[in-house]
Scaffold this active site. Sequence first.
Site, PDB file in Angstrom:
ATOM      1  N   VAL A   1     -53.751  17.268 -42.215  1.00 29.18           N
ATOM      2  CA  VAL A   1     -54.956  17.041 -43.012  1.00 29.18           C
ATOM      3  C   VAL A   1     -55.998  18.073 -42.592  1.00 29.18           C
ATOM      4  CG1 VAL A   1     -56.837  15.428 -43.505  1.00 29.18           C
ATOM      5  CG2 VAL A   1     -54.488  14.581 -43.329  1.00 29.18           C
ATOM      6  N   GLY A   2     -56.645  18.696 -43.564  1.00 34.84           N
ATOM      7  CA  GLY A   2     -57.637  19.720 -43.258  1.00 34.84           C
ATOM      8  C   GLY A   2     -59.049  19.159 -43.237  1.00 34.84           C
ATOM      9  N   GLY A  26     -59.198  25.149 -42.462  1.00 34.20           N
ATOM     10  CA  GLY A  26     -59.776  23.831 -42.230  1.00 34.20           C
ATOM     11  C   GLY A  26     -59.996  23.494 -40.772  1.00 34.20           C
ATOM     12  N   THR A  45     -59.059  26.731 -52.876  1.00 31.91           N
ATOM     13  CA  THR A  45     -59.570  25.355 -52.898  1.00 31.91           C
ATOM     14  C   THR A  45     -60.804  25.318 -53.800  1.00 31.91           C
ATOM     15  OG1 THR A  45     -58.725  24.743 -50.759  1.00 31.91           O
ATOM     16  CG2 THR A  45     -60.853  23.780 -51.335  1.00 31.91           C
ATOM     17  N   THR A  86     -64.847  25.961 -47.791  1.00 37.12           N
ATOM     18  CA  THR A  86     -63.480  26.418 -48.052  1.00 37.12           C
ATOM     19  C   THR A  86     -63.065  27.421 -46.988  1.00 37.12           C
ATOM     20  OG1 THR A  86     -62.010  27.568 -49.573  1.00 37.12           O
ATOM     21  CG2 THR A  86     -64.331  28.178 -49.687  1.00 37.12           C
ATOM     22  N   GLY A  87     -61.811  27.324 -46.555  1.00 34.90           N
ATOM     23  CA  GLY A  87     -61.338  28.259 -45.541  1.00 34.90           C
ATOM     24  C   GLY A  87     -60.338  27.571 -44.625  1.00 34.90           C
TER      25      GLY A  87
HETATM   26  N1  ASP Z   1     -60.076  24.154 -46.172  1.00 32.08           N
HETATM   27  C1  ASP Z   1     -58.825  23.865 -46.817  1.00 32.08           C
HETATM   28  C2  ASP Z   1     -57.885  23.289 -45.784  1.00 32.08           C
HETATM   29  O1  ASP Z   1     -57.865  23.768 -44.667  1.00 32.08           O
HETATM   30  C3  ASP Z   1     -58.188  25.060 -47.421  1.00 32.08           C
HETATM   31  C4  ASP Z   1     -59.077  25.898 -48.298  1.00 32.08           C
HETATM   32  O2  ASP Z   1     -60.268  25.800 -48.267  1.00 32.08           O
HETATM   33  O3  ASP Z   1     -58.560  26.682 -49.067  1.00 32.08           O
HETATM   34  O4  ASP Z   1     -57.142  22.411 -46.119  1.00 32.08           O
END
Ligand code: ASP
Length: 341
Positions: free
Chosen positions: A236-237, A261, A207, A258-259
Amino acid sequence: MTAARSSSSIFLLLAVFVFAASCDAPPNPTATPPADQPTWALALHGGAGAIPRDSSPSLQRAHRESLSEALDRGRAMLASGAESLDVVEAVIRQFEDDPLFNAGRGAVYTHDGRHELDAAVMRGEDLGCGAVAALRTVRHPITLARRVMERTRHVLLVGEGAEAFADEMGVERVAPNFFDTPARRRQWLDYLATEPQTGDADRDKSTVGVVALDIHGHLAAGTSTGGLTGKRFGRVGDVPLIGAGTYADDRSCAVSCTGVGEEFIRHNVAYAISARMLLTGADVRQAARTLIREVLDPDVGGVIAVGRDGTLALEFNTQGMYRGAADSKGRFEVGIWEEGP
Ligand code: ASP
């Protein structure tokens, strides 16, 4: 020719050579800036996750190059007085067109083999914010999120309604397969073959997010993503949920996460960093570190944040996080693992 004349022509030749070389030299982003340079700062991420140190060197190089190019673009804009919100949008648009990252073209696949894109943007000056989710045909979700902020009285538009709004705003739409890339397709097929059983999808998330402080003293944050490989359609994240994955307040900081969600939503991570600064007096580094190291589950992701004084925080509890940091004091660094910014 006398010795004096020959040495003066050698000197002249040398001077011309040095001048020409200095004209051709690429700008040195780490050169010490003049003391009166107004303060600006910029951080960006290209996702956090399990990024093996022995991953393909050419892929590592490609990531570092993309991060450096994006950082250089943002650096040049901020140094010449651009507003933080414009920088956030411009840099994220560049990432959305870069197939290396899980945003725009290069987005991951849902369980049923499609792409659903989420994005958000926030302005610290007045807490203006806009977000979009579950887009299937918008090339630059970050731009549509900004239109939601600037041209509606709403904060979050999803799916069909968001795409109809894109048409009204003249924001570019593309065929859903525009976002396909062979690498993400392989990742999805691997996921279908193995990961639903292990629950270990998306080891490398990719992301993208950008946070910036401009020379006018204003903060902005933006994040854009395809979400998680193999997610249910309609999921939805954290990214488009203001306060979870994205937040900016000129009184404290701008944050992009990021991570996984779901974990970031649960702890309202981006807002929690800002609140911690305002309520406890923590600086941006302490606040970001506490959230990532003490509040979140281990191995779930990372954040980038910039404080109102230009202090940068880049924290993650995964193996790595693609990231970059630059500021008006001459910092210009990209990193993947613990070394780097
Ligand atoms: N946080 C994003 C989600 O969960 C994914 C990501 O950060 O790579 O949609």
